[in-house]
Design a protein around this motif. Structure first.
Motif, PDB file in Angstrom:
ATOM      1  N   GLU A  14       0.881  -1.312  -0.300  1.00  0.00           N
ATOM      2  CA  GLU A  14      -0.224  -0.286  -0.016  1.00  0.00           C
ATOM      3  C   GLU A  14       0.644   1.578   0.047  1.00  0.00           C
ATOM      4  O   GLU A  14       0.594   2.170  -0.782  1.00  0.00           O
ATOM      5  N   LEU A  15       1.274   1.005   0.972  1.00  0.00           N
ATOM      6  CA  LEU A  15       2.839   2.513   1.215  1.00  0.00           C
ATOM      7  C   LEU A  15       3.419   2.912  -0.197  1.00  0.00           C
ATOM      8  O   LEU A  15       4.334   4.091  -0.095  1.00  0.00           O
ATOM      9  N   GLY A  16       4.066   1.233  -0.576  1.00  0.00           N
ATOM     10  CA  GLY A  16       5.044   0.831  -2.170  1.00  0.00           C
ATOM     11  C   GLY A  16       6.072   1.210  -1.402  1.00  0.00           C
ATOM     12  O   GLY A  16       7.352   2.178  -1.785  1.00  0.00           O
ATOM     13  N   SER A  17       7.225   1.654   0.476  1.00  0.00           N
ATOM     14  CA  SER A  17       8.238   1.760   0.708  1.00  0.00           C
ATOM     15  C   SER A  17       8.110   0.954   2.207  1.00  0.00           C
ATOM     16  O   SER A  17       7.510   0.622   3.186  1.00  0.00           O
ATOM     17  N   PHE A  18       9.070  -0.036   2.057  1.00  0.00           N
ATOM     18  CA  PHE A  18       9.909  -1.210   3.600  1.00  0.00           C
ATOM     19  C   PHE A  18       9.716   0.113   4.830  1.00  0.00           C
ATOM     20  O   PHE A  18       9.543  -0.121   5.779  1.00  0.00           O
ATOM     21  N   THR A  19      10.682   1.628   4.436  1.00  0.00           N
ATOM     22  CA  THR A  19      10.281   1.545   5.153  1.00  0.00           C
ATOM     23  C   THR A  19      10.065   2.818   5.713  1.00  0.00           C
ATOM     24  O   THR A  19       8.901   3.029   7.047  1.00  0.00           O
ATOM     25  N   GLU A  20       9.033   3.450   5.396  1.00  0.00           N
ATOM     26  CA  GLU A  20       7.837   4.025   5.265  1.00  0.00           C
ATOM     27  C   GLU A  20       6.424   2.430   6.283  1.00  0.00           C
ATOM     28  O   GLU A  20       5.852   2.968   7.166  1.00  0.00           O
ATOM     29  N   ALA A  21       6.587   1.446   5.621  1.00  0.00           N
ATOM     30  CA  ALA A  21       5.600   0.509   5.854  1.00  0.00           C
ATOM     31  C   ALA A  21       6.253   0.460   7.745  1.00  0.00           C
ATOM     32  O   ALA A  21       5.554   0.003   8.845  1.00  0.00           O
ATOM     33  N   ALA A  22       8.284   0.280   8.377  1.00  0.00           N
ATOM     34  CA  ALA A  22       8.199  -0.292   8.911  1.00  0.00           C
ATOM     35  C   ALA A  22       7.706   0.977   9.847  1.00  0.00           C
ATOM     36  O   ALA A  22       7.201   0.566  11.220  1.00  0.00           O
ATOM     37  N   TYR A  23       8.412   2.059   9.798  1.00  0.00           N
ATOM     38  CA  TYR A  23       7.555   3.325  10.242  1.00  0.00           C
ATOM     39  C   TYR A  23       6.201   3.400  10.985  1.00  0.00           C
ATOM     40  O   TYR A  23       5.707   3.422  12.006  1.00  0.00           O
TER      41      TYR A  23
END
Length: 79
Positions: A14-23
């Motif tokens: 959904e977010l298109g980012s591992f980093t944003e998902a982790a946050y």
């Protein structure tokens, strides 16, 4: 397959980012990555094609992301 892994995968998709998902999930990026890799191994299918700092979903990944979102929407709707 754990629901936790499915949730992590859906959030990354959904977010298109591992980093944003982790946050968003409140865990480390490496934990998200490890759990998605474990999900892929459990399902015996590649869900994400990793390219340095970017990724794309495979067809299986696209399918699972849609199904995971629908499942979450139904679950939330019941609460």
């Amino acid at each position: 397959m754990l629901l936790k892994q499915l949730n992590y995968f859906a959030t990354v998709a959904e977010l298109g980012s591992f980093t944003e998902a982790a946050y968003t999930l409140g865990i480390s990026q490496s934990a998200v990555s490890q759990q998605i890799k474990a999900l892929e191994e459990d399902l015996s299918v590649q869900l994400i094609i990793r390219n340095n700092r970017t990724f794309t979903l495979t067809r299986a990944g696209e399918y699972l992301a849609v199904r995971a979102r629908r499942s979450e929407e139904r679950r939330v709707g019941k609460e």
